[in-house]
Structure formats: C-alpha cells, structure tokens
Design a protein around this motif. Sequence first.
Motif, PDB file in Angstrom:
ATOM      1  N   ASP A 372      14.747 -12.331 -38.687  1.00 55.27           N
ATOM      2  CA  ASP A 372      15.632 -13.245 -37.947  1.00 55.27           C
ATOM      3  C   ASP A 372      15.604 -14.654 -38.518  1.00 55.27           C
ATOM      4  O   ASP A 372      16.626 -15.353 -38.522  1.00 55.27           O
ATOM      5  N   THR A 373      14.431 -15.082 -39.003  1.00 50.76           N
ATOM      6  CA  THR A 373      14.288 -16.471 -39.448  1.00 50.76           C
ATOM      7  C   THR A 373      15.017 -16.769 -40.756  1.00 50.76           C
ATOM      8  O   THR A 373      15.140 -17.932 -41.130  1.00 50.76           O
ATOM      9  N   THR A 374      15.479 -15.739 -41.459  1.00 53.87           N
ATOM     10  CA  THR A 374      16.358 -15.969 -42.611  1.00 53.87           C
ATOM     11  C   THR A 374      17.782 -15.525 -42.316  1.00 53.87           C
ATOM     12  O   THR A 374      18.736 -16.168 -42.743  1.00 53.87           O
ATOM     13  N   ALA A 375      17.938 -14.421 -41.567  1.00 51.90           N
ATOM     14  CA  ALA A 375      19.287 -13.928 -41.264  1.00 51.90           C
ATOM     15  C   ALA A 375      20.078 -14.923 -40.430  1.00 51.90           C
ATOM     16  O   ALA A 375      21.275 -15.146 -40.669  1.00 51.90           O
ATOM     17  N   VAL A 376      19.438 -15.553 -39.449  1.00 50.01           N
ATOM     18  CA  VAL A 376      20.161 -16.478 -38.567  1.00 50.01           C
ATOM     19  C   VAL A 376      20.564 -17.768 -39.301  1.00 50.01           C
ATOM     20  O   VAL A 376      21.721 -18.199 -39.198  1.00 50.01           O
ATOM     21  N   PRO A 377      19.669 -18.431 -40.057  1.00 49.92           N
ATOM     22  CA  PRO A 377      20.120 -19.598 -40.826  1.00 49.92           C
ATOM     23  C   PRO A 377      21.247 -19.268 -41.804  1.00 49.92           C
ATOM     24  O   PRO A 377      22.112 -20.108 -42.057  1.00 49.92           O
ATOM     25  N   LEU A 378      21.257 -18.057 -42.354  1.00 46.61           N
ATOM     26  CA  LEU A 378      22.350 -17.674 -43.251  1.00 46.61           C
ATOM     27  C   LEU A 378      23.683 -17.612 -42.500  1.00 46.61           C
ATOM     28  O   LEU A 378      24.728 -17.970 -43.063  1.00 46.61           O
ATOM     29  N   GLN A 379      23.656 -17.191 -41.245  1.00 44.14           N
ATOM     30  CA  GLN A 379      24.890 -17.237 -40.437  1.00 44.14           C
ATOM     31  C   GLN A 379      25.401 -18.671 -40.327  1.00 44.14           C
ATOM     32  O   GLN A 379      26.593 -18.941 -40.522  1.00 44.14           O
ATOM     33  N   PHE A 380      24.486 -19.584 -39.994  1.00 42.57           N
ATOM     34  CA  PHE A 380      24.881 -20.990 -39.856  1.00 42.57           C
ATOM     35  C   PHE A 380      25.375 -21.557 -41.188  1.00 42.57           C
ATOM     36  O   PHE A 380      26.347 -22.315 -41.225  1.00 42.57           O
ATOM     37  N   ALA A 381      24.703 -21.199 -42.283  1.00 43.50           N
ATOM     38  CA  ALA A 381      25.090 -21.721 -43.602  1.00 43.50           C
ATOM     39  C   ALA A 381      26.491 -21.254 -43.987  1.00 43.50           C
ATOM     40  O   ALA A 381      27.315 -22.050 -44.471  1.00 43.50           O
ATOM     41  N   LEU A 382      26.786 -19.973 -43.779  1.00 43.76           N
ATOM     42  CA  LEU A 382      28.122 -19.453 -44.104  1.00 43.76           C
ATOM     43  C   LEU A 382      29.183 -20.133 -43.248  1.00 43.76           C
ATOM     44  O   LEU A 382      30.279 -20.462 -43.729  1.00 43.76           O
ATOM     45  N   PHE A 383      28.864 -20.350 -41.981  1.00 41.32           N
ATOM     46  CA  PHE A 383      29.815 -21.028 -41.095  1.00 41.32           C
ATOM     47  C   PHE A 383      30.083 -22.452 -41.573  1.00 41.32           C
ATOM     48  O   PHE A 383      31.248 -22.886 -41.649  1.00 41.32           O
ATOM     49  N   GLU A 384      29.029 -23.206 -41.896  1.00 42.02           N
ATOM     50  CA  GLU A 384      29.220 -24.593 -42.326  1.00 42.02           C
ATOM     51  C   GLU A 384      29.957 -24.680 -43.659  1.00 42.02           C
ATOM     52  O   GLU A 384      30.796 -25.562 -43.854  1.00 42.02           O
TER      53      GLU A 384
END
Length: 564
Positions: A372-384
Amino acid sequence: MTSDLLFCKYDIKLMKEQGLKDRQEALLSVKGVQSDQIESESSRMLSSWMRPPAFSTAVRCLCVRAFGREDALPKRGGGRVRDFQEIPHTGSNGWINLLRFWKDGRFSLLHKHMENTFRRLGPIYREHLGSQSSVNIMLPMDIGELFRSEGLHPRRMTLQPWATHRETRRHSKGVFLKNGTEWRADRLLLNREVMVASAVRRFLPLLDDVAQDFCHSLRHRVETEGVGETGQRSMTLDPSPDLFRFALEASCHVLYGERIGLFSSSPSEESERFIWAVERMLATTPPLLYLPPRLLLRLRAPLWTQHATAWDHIFSHAETRIQRGYQRLQTPVGGASDGRFQGVLGQLMEAGQLSLELIKANITELMAGGVDTTAVPLQFALFELGRNPDVQERVRAQVLSSWEKASGNPQKALQGAPLLKGTVKETLRLYPVGITVQRYPIRDIVLQNYHVPAGTLVQVCLYPLGRSREVFDRPERFDPSRWSAESVTPDAASGGSFRSLAFGFGSRQCVGRRIAENEMQLLLMHILRNFRLTVSSTEELNTKYTLILQPESPPRITFTTRSL
C-alpha cells in the motif's frame, strides 16, 4: 518439511558457521550507514543554523539545576522558556477527547484535524487521546532540534496492536517494533542488504523488470480494449488494483528473489488474499492505538479479531515464501554459486548473522509495509501528472533523454532524470503515506520556546508541514523542480533539510526507503515513456486516513499510448 524443523536446521547451521564471531563485526562493517548518508540532504541536517550557538541544551539543563526554575532560562531571541503545561492543547481529558474523535469521525480525517489545529493553536500543541499523549510540531527548526535529541537508539511510538499480535502469537519482532541495542544491531545488518549503494545496484534490475512488464501489460490492454487511432489508443480506468499488484510483484521479486505472476489474466488467490489482509490490517490499526489491545483480546472484541486475523494471513504468506526460498538455496541450481541475486531473503540467509525467526520477522514487516505504501503514492503521482500537463511534459522530456543516453541501464536512467525523484518527493509532500514521524527525545529540549521533558512523545505532523506557506513557496502547486539542488536553500526560513520527511529521518528512517523510492521512480519512468496521462477533473482529491493517507475514491486516469 515443517516450519519448526526448517527453522531448527537453519539455526544449527547458523551456530556452526558463526562459531565465536560476534555480531559487532557486522556493526563495524556497515558503520557508515546512518540516517541519510546515502542522500546529500543529510550533510546539512546538523548544520549550525538550527541550534542557537551560545546557549546549548546542556548549559540550559545546568542552569535549571542551579536555579531550580526552567522559566529562568533565556529563550531564543530573549524572554523566558515557558513551562510544558503552558503548551496549547486540545483538551486535558484523553478519554473525552477520544469519544469526540469517534463521534465526529475524526480518525479518518486525522491529517485534516492536525492541519486545522495548527491553524487554531499555532505551530505546537499537545494532544491527549485515550491513553496516549503527545506534543505535535510541524516547523523544520523544531524538527531539527528533535532530530538532534533522538540519541544512538531512536525510539518512535510503538504500534501496540502489532506488538501484541507478535507476543500473543509468539512471533519474533522485526526492527519496526524493536528498540535499544537489539534494534540497532539488527538494523545495521538489514541496512547492508536494503539501504547501501551496493544493495541498490543489486535489486534495481529486478524492480526495472517488473516495471517494464507492468507497462507492457497495460499497453497491450489499452491497445486491444481502448479507443482511438492506432498508435494513440486511449483507455480510462482506475489503476489502483493494477498498482497494488505491481507493488506486491515488485516486493516479492526483491525480497524473495522470485516472480509470482500477478500480471497474468488470473492472479492467484493467495496474492489477492495477501493484498486484502494488508488493507484490513492497516484499516483496523488506528482505532486500536488508543485502547488496551490485551483487554480487547480477552473480550474477543471483533475489531481485535479482524486485526489479528489479517496479520495471521500476512505471516502465513511470508512463511510460505521463506520456506520456498530456503529450500531453493539448499539446491545446487539457483543457489549462491551461480552468482545470481537471490533476493534480500537469500542474502540474509547466506550472511548467516540473523536467525531464521528474525529474518522471517523482518521480511514480513518489509512485505506488509511495501504494498500500500508504494501503490497509493503512485495513484496520487499519476493524478498530479495528469492534471498538470506542463509538468508531465517536462518530466517526460528529461526521462526520454536520459533513457536514450543510458542505453537501457536503469540506474543511469534514473540518475539522468532528477525530476523523477522530484516527482516522488513532491507527491509525498502533498500526500505523505504516514502522516507523522515520532520520536522520544533522550534529553530535555526547547520547542517554540516551550520546555519539553526527555521521554515525551513528540510527533512531526507531515501533512500540515507539506502544505505550509511558512515552509514552501506556493505549497498548493505541484512542482517537482522545487527539489532540484539549486532550488533547495539551507536557511531555516525555507525549511532546509527537514522539509522532505515522508520516509522519516536519521538512523530510524524507513528501512525499505531505497526499495520504495526506486520502485516508484522506475514505474513512473516507464509509464511516461509509454503513455500520456490525462484526468477528467482537476479538482483536489478528497483523502482519508487509515494508518496511511489515501484517496477517498481512487482517481480515474486516461492512458493514451505514445510511440516508443
């Protein structure tokens, strides 16, 4: 072979090989790995601007002993140091505060609560929740003072539900739950396999393989199921399930040295169950932090049962992989003799300086903390990146140039694209995975002109820090270039070295940091090579806290293929 017999055989082998070797040999061999040695920021962490030169804490303590009064001490810039009890607080009764938290649903919005409380009470406040009390801070100057008081064996808040699970199930504890000399000895051994530059060089190709496979799989899906012209096919989807599978596949490849095939059309039930268990464990941890876990255990409270069951699944998954790894190392084919990297598990087993129980404990913690600690930041990064097309194009241009010059070497490609690292840091500035970093200072310190006694739990609140106008210029703007060398200034007003703390600081920073950083950068690099990203709405994402910060609803991203 049962796990008990396997552990016994390994430990007998370990004792024979070790003989009279002392673990201190391992400590000396990795003595250079501490705090951010690997990152240039660390050299500024002890810079003199953060500490008043003429009035050290040692002198302050002597004066307190001499005069018997803390308020007789001069503060920074004149005046007197104020008493601990004068620190603004949110209410003195922890149990009433806890009931209000539950009633108002503030646990899921703890990051927003912290931000609002700093606005209301100022840059330092005390909080009492249930049986727990803390001092909360957010400004870099105070963080620097806390860092300098953490000592040789830094302590952070123990996640008691996790510790109780280990104790009741008679599992060994990994470094996340340990303290003191035992923590330091084990941590330095782990650093050698996951933190130092030579370790990164070993596992980087494995992460790159998984990142490239992920992008090949996603590209095939977009080209076959998407819409638009050939070469510019588009598909809008929620990437979060795929990102969770990527993170688990990457973690298994690095930690166990094997692939588990999560990019196939039908991922295994075992892997899906592991992802579910990690999410359940994270969701049930926060409410258990403020209640006595052993009481809940005796009462057989459903919340505790859910939490313990989730951990049991996580340990079962790890034990299966560890047994498989051990058996693989005992065979001539695939053993150490062929020179191939066998994963962190194999490296630790061959080093023979940790018992198999301790290897199991630490590998399990790394696995549980690495999805979760890498998958979730990747969601935010793709969104930004999707809602900031100009930023996306700048990062992509640097990635394409660096990739071409690196001739497929992932390490050189990352070194030539610093905006990728800036993208990860900027994402974690706005959306820190863990919203606090905690320490117990080993000596009395002064924060915001208040006396804070040794042994007090002090929490650095990362969400308010990352969005503070006192620390960042235009903090609402997503700007990876703000982390470039020429943009970072070492003065206290701008925050200096204590502005990017998503992985913690000092010798107790996240042990999986190098794996996570490189995992995210490599995936973003290959996604930007393969796709253009867009989003339908540029509105801010609503977020929730479940031990980690995540979107209330995963953002939908449009992936449009681009020619390679």
